[in-house]
Design a protein around this motif. Structure first.
Motif, short mmCIF file in Angstrom:
data_model
loop_
_atom_site.label_atom_id
_atom_site.label_comp_id
_atom_site.label_asym_id
_atom_site.label_seq_id
_atom_site.Cartn_x
_atom_site.Cartn_y
_atom_site.Cartn_z
N ARG A 165 0.69 -0.73 0.05
CA ARG A 165 -0.07 -0.24 0.07
C ARG A 165 0.76 1.07 -0.08
NH1 ARG A 165 -2.44 3.52 4.12
NH2 ARG A 165 -0.61 2.78 5.26
N ASP A 166 2.05 1.31 0.76
CA ASP A 166 2.69 2.09 0.38
C ASP A 166 3.45 2.81 -0.77
OD1 ASP A 166 2.32 2.94 3.52
OD2 ASP A 166 4.03 1.92 4.25
N ARG A 167 4.12 1.69 -1.42
CA ARG A 167 4.49 1.50 -2.48
C ARG A 167 3.76 2.23 -3.19
NH1 ARG A 167 7.24 -1.16 0.39
NH2 ARG A 167 9.44 -1.38 0.14
N TYR B 173 1.16 -4.71 -10.04
CA TYR B 173 2.56 -5.40 -9.90
C TYR B 173 3.73 -5.21 -9.46
CZ TYR B 173 5.25 -8.75 -11.95
OH TYR B 173 6.55 -9.63 -12.04
N THR B 174 4.36 -3.98 -9.40
CA THR B 174 5.80 -3.26 -8.67
C THR B 174 5.29 -3.06 -7.58
OG1 THR B 174 5.91 -2.27 -11.58
CG2 THR B 174 7.44 -1.57 -9.48
N ALA B 175 4.44 -2.19 -7.26
CA ALA B 175 3.90 -2.50 -5.31
C ALA B 175 4.10 -3.50 -4.59
CB ALA B 175 3.01 -1.60 -5.31
N PHE B 176 3.32 -4.48 -5.36
CA PHE B 176 3.77 -5.81 -4.03
C PHE B 176 4.91 -6.76 -4.15
CE2 PHE B 176 -1.31 -5.31 -4.73
CZ PHE B 176 -1.46 -5.91 -3.02
N ARG B 177 5.62 -6.77 -6.05
CA ARG B 177 6.47 -7.16 -5.94
C ARG B 177 7.59 -6.62 -5.31
NH1 ARG B 177 11.64 -6.65 -8.87
NH2 ARG B 177 12.57 -8.68 -9.93
N ASN B 178 7.64 -5.16 -5.38
CA ASN B 178 9.13 -4.41 -4.12
C ASN B 178 8.48 -4.60 -2.55
OD1 ASN B 178 10.38 -4.26 -6.15
ND2 ASN B 178 9.51 -1.72 -6.56
N ALA B 179 7.55 -4.94 -2.17
CA ALA B 179 6.76 -5.67 -1.17
C ALA B 179 7.56 -6.67 -0.82
CB ALA B 179 5.35 -5.52 -1.06
#
Length: 119
Positions: A41-43, A51-57
């Protein structure tokens, strides 16, 4: 909860270890999922796509989640293979009167005796 129901249905006797292990695993899993959700969520708030947010998380928070479950698993295995006798307090149903006195003395030093231990 479904796993506990399946164990009961299969006539598997629950012991103190399984009674402690089940809620602990549920709490660890819930906290790990919340950490991953908030990191994603922060990302996403920072402007990344889903996709990128969950991947980085997963890349940032995932190793901590794996270590948490790994150390819990190792401790459960160690408890299963150890031949130490369980704490006699557990068999008696909890601490007895002399333990309460020691706790009262400790709390009195902290200035909370009247609020917590009044009888």
């Amino acid at each position: 909860m479904l796993a506990l129901g399946g164990l009961g249905w299969a006539n598997f006797n629950l012991n103190m270890f399984l009674n402690v292990m089940t809620p602990l695993i549920m709490v660890i899993s819930f906290s790990d999922s919340m950490q991953l959700t908030f990191a994603a969520r922060d990302r996403m708030i920072a402007g990344q796509d889903k996709y990128t947010a969950f991947r980085n998380a997963v890349l940032v928070v995932g190793p901590a989640c794996v270590l948490t479950h790994g150390t819990a698993g190792i401790s459960f295995i160690a408890l299963q293979i150890s031949d130490s006798d369980p704490d006699p307090q557990i068999r008696r149903g909890g601490p007895r009167r002399h333990h309460h006195r020691a706790a009262r003395r400790a709390l009195a030093g902290a200035g909370v005796r009247r609020a917590v231990c009044a009888q």
